[in-house]
Design an enzyme around this catalytic site. Structure first.
Site, PDB file in Angstrom:
ATOM      1  N   GLN A 128       0.842  -1.203   0.000  1.00 13.78           N
ATOM      2  CA  GLN A 128       0.000   0.000   0.000  1.00 13.78           C
ATOM      3  C   GLN A 128       0.873   1.248   0.000  1.00 13.78           C
ATOM      4  O   GLN A 128       1.572   1.500   0.977  1.00 13.78           O
ATOM      5  CB  GLN A 128      -0.880  -0.014   1.266  1.00 13.78           C
ATOM      6  CG  GLN A 128      -1.730   1.220   1.459  1.00 13.78           C
ATOM      7  CD  GLN A 128      -2.515   1.159   2.769  1.00 13.78           C
ATOM      8  OE1 GLN A 128      -2.049   0.559   3.729  1.00 13.78           O
ATOM      9  NE2 GLN A 128      -3.684   1.755   2.795  1.00 13.78           N
ATOM     10  N   GLY A 129       0.824   2.012  -1.071  1.00  9.71           N
ATOM     11  CA  GLY A 129       1.636   3.232  -1.171  1.00  9.71           C
ATOM     12  C   GLY A 129       0.810   4.469  -0.915  1.00  9.71           C
ATOM     13  O   GLY A 129       0.435   5.179  -1.868  1.00  9.71           O
ATOM     14  N   TYR A 130       0.516   4.743   0.328  1.00  8.68           N
ATOM     15  CA  TYR A 130      -0.223   5.955   0.693  1.00  8.68           C
ATOM     16  C   TYR A 130       0.723   6.974   1.341  1.00  8.68           C
ATOM     17  O   TYR A 130       0.931   8.048   0.830  1.00  8.68           O
ATOM     18  CB  TYR A 130      -1.345   5.619   1.697  1.00  8.68           C
ATOM     19  CG  TYR A 130      -2.644   5.139   1.110  1.00  8.68           C
ATOM     20  CD1 TYR A 130      -2.705   4.541  -0.141  1.00  8.68           C
ATOM     21  CD2 TYR A 130      -3.833   5.251   1.823  1.00  8.68           C
ATOM     22  CE1 TYR A 130      -3.899   4.084  -0.653  1.00  8.68           C
ATOM     23  CE2 TYR A 130      -5.036   4.798   1.314  1.00  8.68           C
ATOM     24  CZ  TYR A 130      -5.077   4.221   0.078  1.00  8.68           C
ATOM     25  OH  TYR A 130      -6.263   3.766  -0.419  1.00  8.68           O
ATOM     26  N   SER A 131       1.320   6.584   2.505  1.00  9.98           N
ATOM     27  CA  SER A 131       2.068   7.551   3.319  1.00  9.98           C
ATOM     28  C   SER A 131       3.349   7.996   2.645  1.00  9.98           C
ATOM     29  O   SER A 131       3.977   7.244   1.898  1.00  9.98           O
ATOM     30  CB  SER A 131       2.425   6.924   4.667  1.00  9.98           C
ATOM     31  OG  SER A 131       1.281   6.455   5.295  1.00  9.98           O
ATOM     32  N   GLU A 246     -10.067  -1.184   5.252  1.00 10.22           N
ATOM     33  CA  GLU A 246      -8.853  -1.477   6.009  1.00 10.22           C
ATOM     34  C   GLU A 246      -9.157  -1.432   7.499  1.00 10.22           C
ATOM     35  O   GLU A 246      -8.684  -2.248   8.278  1.00 10.22           O
ATOM     36  CB  GLU A 246      -7.761  -0.447   5.655  1.00 10.22           C
ATOM     37  CG  GLU A 246      -6.483  -0.640   6.486  1.00 10.22           C
ATOM     38  CD  GLU A 246      -5.348   0.289   6.066  1.00 10.22           C
ATOM     39  OE1 GLU A 246      -5.518   1.067   5.124  1.00 10.22           O
ATOM     40  OE2 GLU A 246      -4.280   0.210   6.710  1.00 10.22           O
ATOM     41  N   SER A 383      -3.696   6.918  12.913  1.00 10.86           N
ATOM     42  CA  SER A 383      -3.357   6.895  14.345  1.00 10.86           C
ATOM     43  C   SER A 383      -4.624   7.027  15.195  1.00 10.86           C
ATOM     44  O   SER A 383      -5.680   7.465  14.721  1.00 10.86           O
ATOM     45  CB  SER A 383      -2.393   8.036  14.665  1.00 10.86           C
ATOM     46  OG  SER A 383      -3.073   9.264  14.536  1.00 10.86           O
ATOM     47  N   GLU A 385      -5.327   9.134  17.495  1.00 13.48           N
ATOM     48  CA  GLU A 385      -5.826  10.522  17.602  1.00 13.48           C
ATOM     49  C   GLU A 385      -6.715  10.842  16.405  1.00 13.48           C
ATOM     50  O   GLU A 385      -7.770  11.470  16.546  1.00 13.48           O
ATOM     51  CB  GLU A 385      -4.645  11.516  17.648  1.00 13.48           C
ATOM     52  CG  GLU A 385      -3.816  11.465  18.915  1.00 13.48           C
ATOM     53  CD  GLU A 385      -2.774  10.351  18.903  1.00 13.48           C
ATOM     54  OE1 GLU A 385      -2.705   9.593  17.906  1.00 13.48           O
ATOM     55  OE2 GLU A 385      -2.031  10.216  19.889  1.00 13.48           O
TER      56      GLU A 385
HETATM   57  C1  LIG Z   1       4.412  -0.412  11.217  1.00 13.20           C
HETATM   58  C2  LIG Z   1       3.772   0.556  10.256  1.00 13.20           C
HETATM   59  C3  LIG Z   1       3.294   0.091   9.059  1.00 13.20           C
HETATM   60  C4  LIG Z   1       2.740   0.975   8.134  1.00 13.20           C
HETATM   61  N1  LIG Z   1       2.353   0.487   6.919  1.00 13.20           N
HETATM   62  C5  LIG Z   1       1.957   1.369   5.971  1.00 13.20           C
HETATM   63  C6  LIG Z   1       1.708   0.925   4.632  1.00 13.20           C
HETATM   64  O1  LIG Z   1       1.843  -0.272   4.323  1.00 13.20           O
HETATM   65  N2  LIG Z   1       1.351   1.842   3.706  1.00 13.20           N
HETATM   66  C7  LIG Z   1       1.188   3.164   4.007  1.00 13.20           C
HETATM   67  O2  LIG Z   1       0.834   3.926   3.118  1.00 13.20           O
HETATM   68  N3  LIG Z   1       1.419   3.625   5.262  1.00 13.20           N
HETATM   69  C8  LIG Z   1       1.817   2.755   6.230  1.00 13.20           C
HETATM   70  N4  LIG Z   1       2.082   3.215   7.500  1.00 13.20           N
HETATM   71  C9  LIG Z   1       1.991   4.653   7.758  1.00 13.20           C
HETATM   72  C10 LIG Z   1       0.869   5.038   8.701  1.00 13.20           C
HETATM   73  O3  LIG Z   1      -0.370   4.970   8.070  1.00 13.20           O
HETATM   74  C11 LIG Z   1       1.231   6.454   9.204  1.00 13.20           C
HETATM   75  O4  LIG Z   1       2.380   6.300  10.023  1.00 13.20           O
HETATM   76  C12 LIG Z   1       0.104   7.071  10.003  1.00 13.20           C
HETATM   77  O5  LIG Z   1      -0.969   7.407   9.148  1.00 13.20           O
HETATM   78  C13 LIG Z   1       0.553   8.297  10.804  1.00 13.20           C
HETATM   79  O6  LIG Z   1       1.154   9.245   9.977  1.00 13.20           O
HETATM   80  P1  LIG Z   1       2.599   9.859  10.288  1.00 13.20           P
HETATM   81  O7  LIG Z   1       3.518   8.705  10.568  1.00 13.20           O
HETATM   82  O8  LIG Z   1       2.939  10.784   9.166  1.00 13.20           O
HETATM   83  O9  LIG Z   1       2.458  10.667  11.644  1.00 13.20           O
HETATM   84  P2  LIG Z   1       1.918  12.166  11.790  1.00 13.20           P
HETATM   85  O10 LIG Z   1       0.705  12.348  10.953  1.00 13.20           O
HETATM   86  O11 LIG Z   1       3.060  13.101  11.628  1.00 13.20           O
HETATM   87  O12 LIG Z   1       1.467  12.141  13.302  1.00 13.20           O
HETATM   88  C14 LIG Z   1       2.366  12.272  14.409  1.00 13.20           C
HETATM   89  C15 LIG Z   1       1.495  12.356  15.670  1.00 13.20           C
HETATM   90  O13 LIG Z   1       0.655  13.514  15.625  1.00 13.20           O
HETATM   91  C16 LIG Z   1      -0.717  13.131  15.756  1.00 13.20           C
HETATM   92  N5  LIG Z   1      -1.564  13.966  14.893  1.00 13.20           N
HETATM   93  C17 LIG Z   1      -1.343  14.283  13.592  1.00 13.20           C
HETATM   94  N6  LIG Z   1      -2.360  15.044  13.113  1.00 13.20           N
HETATM   95  C18 LIG Z   1      -3.232  15.189  14.140  1.00 13.20           C
HETATM   96  C19 LIG Z   1      -4.482  15.858  14.266  1.00 13.20           C
HETATM   97  N7  LIG Z   1      -5.035  16.512  13.243  1.00 13.20           N
HETATM   98  N8  LIG Z   1      -5.110  15.795  15.459  1.00 13.20           N
HETATM   99  C20 LIG Z   1      -4.556  15.152  16.524  1.00 13.20           C
HETATM  100  N9  LIG Z   1      -3.373  14.499  16.450  1.00 13.20           N
HETATM  101  C21 LIG Z   1      -2.726  14.526  15.290  1.00 13.20           C
HETATM  102  C22 LIG Z   1      -0.759  11.699  15.301  1.00 13.20           C
HETATM  103  O14 LIG Z   1      -1.863  11.005  15.825  1.00 13.20           O
HETATM  104  C23 LIG Z   1       0.559  11.161  15.844  1.00 13.20           C
HETATM  105  O15 LIG Z   1       0.456  10.825  17.192  1.00 13.20           O
HETATM  106  C24 LIG Z   1       2.621   2.347   8.445  1.00 13.20           C
HETATM  107  C25 LIG Z   1       3.077   2.822   9.684  1.00 13.20           C
HETATM  108  C26 LIG Z   1       3.660   1.939  10.580  1.00 13.20           C
HETATM  109  C27 LIG Z   1       4.185   2.492  11.877  1.00 13.20           C
END
Ligand SMILES: Cc1cc2nc3c(=O)[nH]c(=O)nc-3n(C[C@H](O)[C@H](O)[C@H](O)COP(=O)(O)OP(=O)(O)OC[C@H]3O[C@@H](n4cnc5c(N)ncnc54)[C@H](O)[C@@H]3O)c2cc1C
Length: 398
Positions: A128-131, A246, A383, A385
């Site tokens: 999955q290429g989202y993040s 998902e 996450s 939150e």
């Molecule tokens: C083990 C693992 C596997 C993953 N696998 C995939 C994958 O296969 N494909 C893919 O696309 N992604 C994947 N991800 C990515 C995952 O979906 C993101 O890590 C997640 O969406 C959080 O984004 P971020 O890491 O950019 O954190 P950020 O968005 O930078 O968040 C950092 C912190 O700030 C909080 N925060 C951010 N915005 C808000 C808000 N508006 N209100 C309150 N709190 C907030 C968050 O909850 C978090 O605690 C994976 C992540 C992990 C750790």
């Protein structure tokens, strides 16, 4: 949905049990119990998926016309429960539960004919290429660009945290195809072959030492326009539809129940010096049991809605939030029950690859790394939150 099984459903349960007894080998069971990652390794999954595919049981949620078994919600529940109880490997959700439903709903006939059977057979392995770096929760800000050049899109940019990209031969990705005032309007949903020239995969190690996630770089990667799903610029809609599945299209509570049972057994055994005798441990196990029952009922409600042809909807955020928190609560008790004695047994990973005799039982040895990897459950797939925000706005109307 009735909560007691009919004679037909009990017969179905026996059929599932017979199938599992015949096709789930002790080796598969052992490797599964030693697997500490959220997703089982493909080598472990392949023989089990092949057995399920022979029987037409790979994708319980798909319509029968596309290779689903045509089960009722209760049958799906029974099937998931029996597989979890028996310790069967977890099939990768990325084809079956994520891109599969999107293709069924929005794909062209050619895309359905080509990809769906390959998802069922396990021939294609999806990631999955989202993040992206800087675009996780704020996904609409993603920058990976796909520029139209004749019959191709030329993709450049990077994706991060891509689970099992190193095993995958295909990626479903959200990419930017134009700059619109509303960022979401310039995003498209693209299917990318992972063996295309210009793709580089860099491993990221988990805190437990396992390799599950990666950063993926795209350097002018050419993707045929036939790999666009739906309309250009409408990828955000399809991507959100996928996230509903998902987060809420699956059944998590049977797996959590099996995990809780494991920890309860450990707590009652000599391996933990009968930790269950401590009131604090007994109390925490009871609290988790209650939380789990509540989740079970919520999941059954969503399954019933799916059965009526509805989408999971925003309540899927509630299921994702609670399932991930309960998962962590279970693994935390596990560590408190046996963890201290185990730190000295920490060795290399993956545990399933160890060919020497283990000093302690596999169930015990996997407790700490499973706990460490489980920290990510409340981050990936959105996450906690963010889930709370969605629940507040869309479920509670706050
Ligand atoms: C083990 C693992 C596997 C993953 N696998 C995939 C994958 O296969 N494909 C893919 O696309 N992604 C994947 N991800 C990515 C995952 O979906 C993101 O890590 C997640 O969406 C959080 O984004 P971020 O890491 O950019 O954190 P950020 O968005 O930078 O968040 C950092 C912190 O700030 C909080 N925060 C951010 N915005 C808000 C808000 N508006 N209100 C309150 N709190 C907030 C968050 O909850 C978090 O605690 C994976 C992540 C992990 C750790």
């Amino acid at each position: 949905m009735s909560l007691s099984f009919t004679p037909d459903e009990l017969r179905f349960r026996d059929e599932v049990r017979e199938f599992i007894a015949a096709r789930l080998s002790p080796e598969m069971r052992r490797a599964t119990s030693l697997s500490v990652s959220f997703f089982s390794d493909p080598d472990l999954v392949a023989p089990w998926q092949a057995a399920l595919n022979e029987r037409g049981w790979v994708a319980p949620g798909w319509p029968a016309e596309h290779g689903g078994p045509g089960w009722t919600a209760t049958q799906r529940w029974i099937f998931e429960s029996e597989c979890s109880r028996a310790g069967a490997p977890q099939l990768s959700p990325m084809g079956i539960k994520m891109v599969g439903p999107v293709l069924i709903r929005f794909g062209t006939p050619a895309q359905k004919n080509f990809y769906l059977p390959r998802i069922l057979s396990g021939e294609d392995r999806w990631c999955q290429g989202y993040s992206e770096p800087g675009s996780g929760s704020d996904l609409a800000s993603l920058k990976t660009r796909a520029v139209r050049d004749g019959d191709h899109y030329v993709v450049s940019g990077t994706k991060i945290w891509t689970t099992h990209a190193h095993f995958a031969n295909r990626m479903f990705a959200l990419v930017r195809t134009s700059d619109e005032p509303r960022q979401q309007d310039g995003i498209s949903f693209l299917l990318i072959d992972m063996d295309s020239p210009g793709i580089t995969i860099r491993p990221i190690l988990m805190i437990s030492g396992d390799h599950d996630v990666n950063q993926v770089f795209f350097d002018d990667v050419r993707v045929p326009v036939g790999n666009l799903v739906g309309e250009q610029g409408r990828g955000w809609t399809y991507g959100k539809y996928l996230l509903e599945f998902e987060r809420g299209g699956g059944v998590n509570s049977p797996k959590l129940r099996a995990a809780l049972e494991k920890v309860r057994n450990l707590a009652g055994s000599d391996l933990s010096h009968r930790a269950i005798a401590y009131p604090e441990i007994a109390m925490r196990l009871s609290e988790i049991e209650l939380d789990l029952q509540t989740l079970e009922f919520a999941e059954l409600q969503v399954l019933s809605a799916l059965q009526r042809g509805e989408n999971p909807g925003p309540v899927s955020s509630l299921l994702k939030l609670r399932a991930s928190e309960i998962h962590q609560a279970i693994s935390r008790v596990g560590v408190d029950v046996v963890g201290q004695n185990l730190m000295v047994e920490e060795r290399r990973r993956p545990l399933a690859a160890l060919n020497e005799e283990l000093l302690v039982s596999p169930e015990v040895l996997s407790v700490v790394p499973r706990h460490l990897n489980g920290r990510a459950n409340t981050i990936f797939g959105g996450s906690s939150e963010i889930q709370r925000d969605i629940i507040a706005k869309q479920v509670l109307g706050l």
